[in-house]
Design an enzyme around this catalytic site. Structure first.
Site, PDB file in Angstrom:
ATOM      1  N   HIS A  54      -8.719  15.280   4.592  1.00  0.00           N
ATOM      2  CA  HIS A  54      -9.682  14.215   4.250  1.00  0.00           C
ATOM      3  C   HIS A  54     -10.518  14.627   3.056  1.00  0.00           C
ATOM      4  CE1 HIS A  54     -12.877  11.170   4.887  1.00  0.00           C
ATOM      5  NE2 HIS A  54     -11.951  10.536   5.568  1.00  0.00           N
ATOM      6  N   PHE A  55     -10.154  14.569   1.952  1.00  0.00           N
ATOM      7  CA  PHE A  55      -8.837  14.331   1.359  1.00  0.00           C
ATOM      8  C   PHE A  55      -8.536  15.563   0.524  1.00  0.00           C
ATOM      9  CE2 PHE A  55     -10.966  10.223   1.873  1.00  0.00           C
ATOM     10  CZ  PHE A  55     -10.070   9.583   2.694  1.00  0.00           C
TER      11      PHE A  55
END
Length: 152
Positions: A54-55
C-alpha cells in the site's frame, strides 16, 4: 515552575492495550488528563509491513490504520480515566462517525493524536479525535468505545 506531564512509555502502553506488533500503533503518550484529553504519537517508517502492498511505488499509510491508531489512543484515555488496567475487561472500538481525511501519511511522518473525552455512560465512551503531521490536519473523527468483561 513547569507543569508535570503525565506520560506513558511503550511498556505502560502495552500493559493497557492488548495489541502487539504489527498492530500496536501508538509509540508514546506525551501527556494526558484522565477524563479529558490524551496526546500520543506514532512514528511512521518505511519498515511498516503495510507499505509492502500500500503502495510499493508510492507508500501511503492506509486510512483505516490511522483510525485504528486513533481508537487505540482513545482506549488508553478510557483506561486512564478508569484509573486501572484490568485483565478482566477490554475497551472495544464500537463506532465511528464524521471521519474525514485531509492529507496522506508517508514514511518519515510522525503522527500526533489528540483525543478528547466527550461523555461516558454505562461503559460506553464518546470521544473526538484529530491526527496531525507537522501541525497539519490528517484526519478527524468521533469515536465510540465500549467496555466489556472478557472471559478467560
Amino acid at each position: 515552575m513547569s507543569e508535570q506531564l503525565n506520560t506513558m512509555d511503550i511498556k505502560e502502553i502495552m500493559s493497557f492495550l492488548p495489541h502487539r506488533y504489527p498492530f500496536l500503533l501508538i509509540d508514546r503518550v506525551l501527556d494526558y488528563t484522565p477524563g479529558e484529553t490524551l496526546h500520543a504519537i506514532k512514528n511512521v517508517t518505511i519498515n511498516e509491513p503495510f507499505f509492502q502492498g500500500h503502495f510499493p511505488v508510492q507508500p501511503v499509510m492506509p486510512g483505516v490504520l490511522i483510525l485504528e491508531a486513533m481508537a487505540q489512543a482513545t482506549g488508553l484515555l478510557a483506561y486512564k480515566t478508569m484509573k486501572e488496567a484490568s485483565e478482566d475487561s477490554l475497551y472495544y472500538f464500537a463506532g465511528i462517525d464524521k471521519a474525514r481525511f485531509k492529507r496522506v501519511v508517508e514514511p518519515g511522518d510522525q503522527l500526533h493524536f489528540e483525543v478528547k473525552m466527550i461523555k461516558e455512560r454505562r461503559g460506553i465512551g464518546v470521544f473526538t479525535g484529530e491526527v496531525k503531521v507537522d501541525g497539519e490536519l490528517v484526519c478527524s473523527a468521533e469515536i465510540m468505545c465500549a467496555r466489556r468483561e472478557i472471559s478467560k
